[in-house]
Design an enzyme around this catalytic site. Structure first.
Site, mmCIF file in Angstrom:
data_model
loop_
_atom_site.group_PDB
_atom_site.id
_atom_site.type_symbol
_atom_site.label_atom_id
_atom_site.label_comp_id
_atom_site.label_asym_id
_atom_site.label_seq_id
_atom_site.Cartn_x
_atom_site.Cartn_y
_atom_site.Cartn_z
ATOM 1 N N HIS A 89 6.323 14.311 38.224
ATOM 2 C CA HIS A 89 5.661 13.369 37.319
ATOM 3 C C HIS A 89 6.451 12.078 37.137
ATOM 4 O O HIS A 89 6.232 11.323 36.177
ATOM 5 C CB HIS A 89 5.339 14.032 35.980
ATOM 6 C CG HIS A 89 4.041 14.784 36.042
ATOM 7 N ND1 HIS A 89 3.752 15.632 37.069
ATOM 8 C CD2 HIS A 89 2.949 14.795 35.248
ATOM 9 C CE1 HIS A 89 2.546 16.138 36.899
ATOM 10 N NE2 HIS A 89 2.031 15.642 35.791
ATOM 11 N N ASP A 158 5.712 14.041 24.718
ATOM 12 C CA ASP A 158 4.312 14.020 24.265
ATOM 13 C C ASP A 158 3.446 14.915 25.132
ATOM 14 O O ASP A 158 2.515 15.551 24.652
ATOM 15 C CB ASP A 158 3.746 12.593 24.353
ATOM 16 C CG ASP A 158 4.449 11.654 23.405
ATOM 17 O OD1 ASP A 158 5.131 12.143 22.493
ATOM 18 O OD2 ASP A 158 4.308 10.431 23.586
ATOM 19 N N GLU A 271 5.709 8.656 15.315
ATOM 20 C CA GLU A 271 5.525 7.813 16.500
ATOM 21 C C GLU A 271 4.683 6.608 16.091
ATOM 22 O O GLU A 271 4.302 6.476 14.920
ATOM 23 C CB GLU A 271 4.823 8.571 17.640
ATOM 24 C CG GLU A 271 5.725 9.532 18.379
ATOM 25 C CD GLU A 271 5.264 9.826 19.798
ATOM 26 O OE1 GLU A 271 4.312 9.187 20.280
ATOM 27 O OE2 GLU A 271 5.878 10.714 20.425
#
Ligand code: FAD
Length: 519
Positions: A89, A158, A271
């Protein structure tokens, strides 16, 4: 040994996938090896989708011994490199190797799963931990820890479709990091295969130089095969809240106040993000509400609102046994202090695991629309509090005021929660912000639009450099040595010394493009 193997791979390139058993035997691996197209299919691309390479082979190891054999085989060749691949990723080819050996860590995902307790001093049971594989996905670590033990790691990313080794090689940051530090601060022991092919257990007390080198080490010093991750009792539920600000100063003042509160007396997650002041479904108002029943009424925004708005995203953990009024009271005590725009508070209650898996829903949607497969020219930075106002004025209010086709995250972190013995480099000052421009590209977009996005990322980085902004790239990507030296600043010589100590031939993670394979 590899001198014989390498031509063997190359000679058989045309017969991709065939004859690999013989190679596997000569390496004496328990796992399997894939070559040619099979290897390129697995490890020729990454999530960024902007690089493509041809690895010589992909190794699917059974465990550390296999990985050590692969590293030693590369060492005895004159040019081979080894790239550990977590879940691929990365954005800029960091887990790739052109013509080298990729170690697919996912094959080791199930190798460890054991919960224990650190010795508590005074005879009591200390903090819980779980030993997991470097190739395990965080999503699976979460599900098993909660369902089997009612426990959970404390610090997250996240999105959880990432491997333990992949995030620990960077930092691993989310809305819990202001309290617990990044994921790299929440592991107490690692098993690592170094660039010399040694299998080493390390911690703060044992082989500590290797331990701190590997944490945030961009895969440069060793391959993490096991991590001991600290746990906490898992809450049952989460109240997830979003509040909107028209003024950047008020947004940052509240966010900084929340992350500076003493442990346990703030939200459990803080956040924030920037969004476009308009009705664009991908970049604007519709991205804020948490439930279809929520109504974002732009008529209530102040007249003075600018091109972008700011959203603070908060979460509070609680147990099923907590009464509604107790939870309400805890929320109101904190939120009552915040100066968001009236009428712009959205909230939902949901199970803790669903909250942590919230980005999976976006992944499913992006897979349907095709934007999970298109390129992702993302930019992640850490920017010091000193310069975040300038950054907002130039970058958010001007350069990306029409959005980036995906989330634009911004939230504060505390430097004192990061151990400066790790390999991560940060801006100066106690408070700094993570900024993430998570660009998604529509399937119909032309190649030139991706190039424009990459160019805009470069423009932002150049603007930061030119204007003396105190910043560091997170998940850094540079092509020249000068840029890497600037990135590491006064930590460069330490990074180089660590490389010489643990991977002297520069075998590991060549896709980071920091060092060249020694001959
Ligand atoms: P890979 O991309 O496979 O590898 C990354 C680097 O680590 C490579 O250099 C590789 O060689 C090395 N590596 C991989 N495994 C090991 C190992 N076991 N030992 C040593 N080195 C290894 N990051 C955050 O901090 N917070 C977020 O909220 C967040 N959200 C994200 C959401 C999405 C959708 C995506 C795509 C990325 C996100 N990231 C986030 C970034 C992510 O943490 C990094 O890209 C991470 O490296 C990806 O993990 P991976 O397992 O895919 O690693």
């Amino acid at each position: 040994m590899i001198a014989y193997i390498e031509p063997y791979f190359l000679d058989n390139d045309a017969d991709a996938g065939k004859h690999t058993d013989g190679v596997s035997d000569s390496l004496n691996l328990q796992g399997e090896i894939l070559c040619g197209d099979d290897a390129a299919d697995i490890a020729g691309k990454d999530f960024g989708g902007m690089n493509s390479v041809k690895p010589l082979a992909v190794v699917r190891p059974v465990g550390s011994e296999d990985i050590a054999r692969v590293v030693k085989a590369a060492l005895s060749s004159d040019k081979l490199t080894v790239a550990a691949r977590g879940n691929g990723h990365s954005i800029n080819g960091q887990a790739m190797t052109e013509g080298g050996l990729v170690v697919d860590m996912r094959s080791t995902a199930e190798n460890h799963f054991e919960v224990g307790f650190l010795s508590g001093g005074g005879g009591g049971r200390g903090t819980a931990f779980v030993d997991v594989s470097g190739g395990a996905l965080w999503e699976n670590v979460l599900k098993r820890c909660v369902s089997e033990y009612g426990l959970a790691p404390r610090s997250w990313t996240d999105y959880l479709g990432l491997t333990v080794g992949g995030t620990l090689s960077n930092a691993g940051v989310s809305g819990q990091a202001f309290r617990y530090g990044p994921q790299t601060e929440n592991v107490t022991e690692l098993d690592v295969v170094t660039g010399k092919g040694d299998v080493v257990t390390c911690s703060e007390m044992e082989n500590s130089e290797l331990f701190f080198s590997v944490l945030g080490g961009l895969g440069q010093f060793g391959i993490i095969t096991r991590a001991r991750v600290l746990l906490q009792p898992a809450p049952d539920m989460v109240r997830w809240i979003r509040v909107v600000y028209a003024e950047f100063d008020e947004f940052t003042r509240d966010a900084e106040w929340l992350v500076s509160q003493k442990d346990e007396s703030s939200f459990d997650y803080v956040e924030g993000f920037v969004f476009v002041n308009g009705d664009d479904p991908v970049n604007g108002w519709p991205t804020v509400p948490l439930h279809p029943d929520h109504d974002f009424d732009p008529a209530r925004l102040p007249q003075s609102s600018g091109s972008v708005l700011y959203c603070l995203e908060l979460a509070l953990h609680y147990r099923n046994s907590d009464s509604n009024s107790t939870v309400d009271k805890r929320v109101e005590r904190l939120i009552g202090r915040l100066r968001y725009e009236e009428g712009f508070r959205f909230e939902v209650d949901l199970p803790y695991v669903d909250f942590l898996l919230r980005v999976k829903r976006s992944e499913e949607i992006a897979k349907v629309t095709g934007t999970w497969e298109t390129p992702h020219p993302w930019l992640n930075l850490f920017v010091s509090k000193r310069d975040i106002g300038d950054f907002d004025r130039t970058v958010f209010k001007e350069l990306v005021k029409n959005g980036v086709g995906g989330p634009m995250l911004i939230y504060p972190l505390l430097r004192s929660r990061w151990d400066d013995r790790s390999s991560v480099v940060l801006p100066e000052g106690e408070i700094f912000y993570i900024v993430a421009l998570l660009r998604f590209v529509p399937t119909c977009a032309k190649a030139s639009s991706v190039e424009k996005m990459v160019a805009q990322n470069q423009e932002i980085v150049h603007w930061c450099v030119k204007n003396g902004i105190d910043f560091k790239l997170y998940l850094p990507h540079y092509k020249s040595r000068e840029e890497w030296i600037r990135h590491f600043g006064n930590q460069w010589s330490r990074f180089v010394d660590r490389k010489a100590m643990f991977d002297p031939m520069a075998i590991l993670s060549p896709g980071q493009k920091i060092f060249s394979r020694a001959l």
